[in-house]
Design an enzyme around this catalytic site. Structure first.
Site, PDB file in Angstrom:
ATOM      1  CG  HIS A 181      -2.037  -1.033   1.052  1.00  0.00           C
ATOM      2  ND1 HIS A 181      -2.476  -1.832   2.074  1.00  0.00           N
ATOM      3  CD2 HIS A 181      -2.770  -1.379  -0.042  1.00  0.00           C
ATOM      4  CE1 HIS A 181      -3.444  -2.631   1.616  1.00  0.00           C
ATOM      5  NE2 HIS A 181      -3.628  -2.380   0.336  1.00  0.00           N
ATOM      6  CD  GLU A 184      -0.630   0.404   4.352  1.00  0.00           C
ATOM      7  OE1 GLU A 184       0.051  -0.634   4.294  1.00  0.00           O
ATOM      8  OE2 GLU A 184      -1.871   0.413   4.245  1.00  0.00           O
ATOM      9  NE  ARG A 236      -6.403   0.110   0.348  1.00  0.00           N
ATOM     10  CZ  ARG A 236      -6.316  -0.647   1.457  1.00  0.00           C
ATOM     11  NH1 ARG A 236      -5.760  -0.159   2.549  1.00  0.00           N
ATOM     12  NH2 ARG A 236      -6.791  -1.876   1.463  1.00  0.00           N
ATOM     13  CG  HIS A 309      -0.110  -4.131   5.046  1.00  0.00           C
ATOM     14  ND1 HIS A 309      -0.893  -3.626   4.050  1.00  0.00           N
ATOM     15  CD2 HIS A 309       0.352  -5.315   4.597  1.00  0.00           C
ATOM     16  CE1 HIS A 309      -0.916  -4.461   3.035  1.00  0.00           C
ATOM     17  NE2 HIS A 309      -0.178  -5.512   3.330  1.00  0.00           N
ATOM     18  CD  GLU A 384      -2.511  -3.451   8.880  1.00  0.00           C
ATOM     19  OE1 GLU A 384      -2.035  -2.299   8.754  1.00  0.00           O
ATOM     20  OE2 GLU A 384      -3.277  -3.968   8.049  1.00  0.00           O
TER      21      GLU A 384
HETATM   22  N1  ARG Z   1      -5.228  -3.621   6.200  1.00  0.00           N
HETATM   23  C1  ARG Z   1      -4.900  -4.766   5.382  1.00  0.00           C
HETATM   24  C2  ARG Z   1      -5.651  -4.676   4.080  1.00  0.00           C
HETATM   25  O1  ARG Z   1      -6.745  -4.155   4.070  1.00  0.00           O
HETATM   26  C3  ARG Z   1      -5.208  -6.002   6.137  1.00  0.00           C
HETATM   27  C4  ARG Z   1      -5.012  -7.250   5.406  1.00  0.00           C
HETATM   28  C5  ARG Z   1      -4.958  -8.415   6.340  1.00  0.00           C
HETATM   29  N2  ARG Z   1      -5.025  -9.619   5.611  1.00  0.00           N
HETATM   30  C6  ARG Z   1      -6.152 -10.264   5.402  1.00  0.00           C
HETATM   31  N3  ARG Z   1      -6.133 -11.287   4.558  1.00  0.00           N
HETATM   32  N4  ARG Z   1      -7.261  -9.911   5.998  1.00  0.00           N
HETATM   33  O2  ARG Z   1      -5.148  -5.075   3.062  1.00  0.00           O
HETATM   34 ZN    ZN Z   2      -1.933  -1.833   4.018  1.00  0.00          ZN
END
Ligand code: ARG
Ligand code: ZN
Length: 421
Positions: A181, A184, A236, A309, A384
């Site tokens: 992203h 970030e 993003r 992230h 994160e």
């Molecule tokens: N903030 C991340 C996103 O939106 C979280 C991803 C976490 N991974 C997942 N497979 N949920 O990409």
């Molecule tokens: Zn991210």
């Protein structure tokens, strides 16, 4: 609610134009608390249908703060919607442009202070050109590093992976991706800091390097990163052109070929979670997938995959695509998660939460972590990083090093675990 949706749709059209440097004057970040399923559903609908007008800085969750950036012209409608549905909120950041300006001032000052130095430092965020030359120089500093070109971006920038190995033979391996992203920034700064430590202070990192090889992709969404530096701090996605739309890019962390198009993904090119026209449609995600598959098919034993992230301070385990879904080895994932977050806390007191991506946040399809788990990599994590929303993505450069130090502590735990596998 209709009013909100209408005004949001109107704004979506006007937002597609990209001119000059995008400003965030008067944009506020609301911390919204949807504490029931019904309220969560309202929030979720806004999240899925707002076409990128409201920017969800964190993923909608039940009974936990969700950070939403609201443009001044949407404030009244958004507040009305929250109040009508009895959803409580508070304003967390009063003016986003202010923290962007502060970050830039600190960054410029830190860069000024080290002007004349030939290598990048971690008191400031770097340009991609600087990251690129940093990466290219690593092998000449220490032969434990080798640089591999893994493709080019949509805008033809070079994409890199760095292998760090203290042995001529392939050993158990850990793979890291960062900066999927664009906004970030802390993630590529942390990945490059880790590379620098391992290369310049090799003797100090025996616990990390002993018996393990690293494959580190320090910045993958490079076009998006540059765009976020020069034109829109909150960008993003990737920067590819979408046919039939003036909105650019897709969410590279919805673009991997596992549960593609599943929960938490959008089919609308203007959405910040647009999954893209097809899995691996983006040159950048394709480069990662080809690289990882190539390593696996040449029998590199990748036992852990960590995706960097920000923000929120979460150590997210599989599965992430849907709630209440656990791999058979979940207890091992969780024990490593707990070890990692206590190691993080021991460094500067930063508190992380661990659990599956979908339980802690919400389900998303097409993410790199689950894709990696699904192709057989044992330990997969989305880390994160800092903070919990005081600055969000606009993390002051003074926090780069502390964030990187605690991340290194977590990585040490991953290394210990991988070594014992
Ligand atoms: N903030 C991340 C996103 O939106 C979280 C991803 C976490 N991974 C997942 N497979 N949920 O990409
Ligand atoms: Zn991210």
């Amino acid at each position: 609610k209709l009013i909100l949706v209408l005004s949001l749709a109107f704004l979506a059209c006007s937002q597609a134009k990209e001119v000059g440097i995008r400003r965030y004057d008067g944009y506020q970040v609301y911390s919204v608390n949807a504490d029931t399923k019904e309220k969560y559903q309202v929030l979720w609908d806004v999240y899925m249908n707002n076409e990128g007008v409201l920017d969800f800085w964190t993923d909608p969750a039940i009974g936990k703060a969700t950070d939403v950036m609201v443009p001044p012209q949407e404030e009244a409608a958004f507040k009305l919607l929250l109040e009508k549905n009895g959803i409580s909120y508070e304003v967390k950041i009063g003016n986003v442009q202010e923290i962007i300006d502060e970050e830039k001032a600190e960054n410029d000052q830190a860069r000024q202070a080290r002007s004349g130095e030939s290598r990048i430092g971690w008191t400031a965020y770097s340009t991609y050109a600087e990251i690129e030359s940093f990466v290219q120089d690593l092998p000449s500093i220490n032969s434990i590093a080798s640089v591999q070109s893994i493709g080019t971006s949509y805008e033809n920038r070079n994409l890199y992976a760095v292998k760090i190995s203290t042995s001529p033979n392939n050993r158990k391996a850990i793979l890291i991706d960062a900066n999927i992203h664009a906004r970030e920034w802390i993630t590529s700064a942390t990945a490059t800091w880790i590379l620098n430590e391992l290369v310049t202070k090799t003797a100090q990192y025996g616990e990390v390097l002993e018996g393990i090889d690293y494959y580190i992709i320090p910045s993958i969404n490079v076009d998006g990163y540059e765009y976020s530096r020069t034109s829109d701090r909150m960008w993003r996605k990737t920067r590819s052109v979408n046919s039939g739309s003036t909105c650019r890019g897709c969410d590279p962390n919805r673009n991997f070929p596992f549960q593609f198009g599943g929960e938490g993904t959008s089919s609308s090119p203007c959405s910040d979670t647009f999954k893209g026209p097809s899995a691996l449609s983006e040159k950048e995600t394709k480069a990662v997938a080809d690289y990882v598959n190539g390593l696996l098919s040449s029998n590199v034993n990748i036992l852990a995959y960590v995706s960097f992230h920000s923000y929120g301070q979460y150590w997210l385990l599989p599965w992430g695509y849907t709630a209440n879904a656990y791999p058979v080895d979940y207890s091992q994932q969780l024990s490593l998660g707990n070890a990692a977050i206590s190691a993080i806390q021991a460094v500067h007191g930063t508190r992380y939460v661990t659990g599956t991506g979908a339980d802690v946040l919400y389900g998303v399809g097409g993410a790199s972590d689950d894709w990696a788990k699904n192709i057989g990599i044992k330990y997969t994590v989305t880390a994160e990083m800092r903070d919990t929303g005081r600055y969000g993505f606009v993390l002051p450069p003074a926090q780069i090093i502390p964030n990187a130090e605690e991340t290194m502590a977590a990585l040490t735990e991953v290394a210990k675990r991988v070594r014992s596998e």
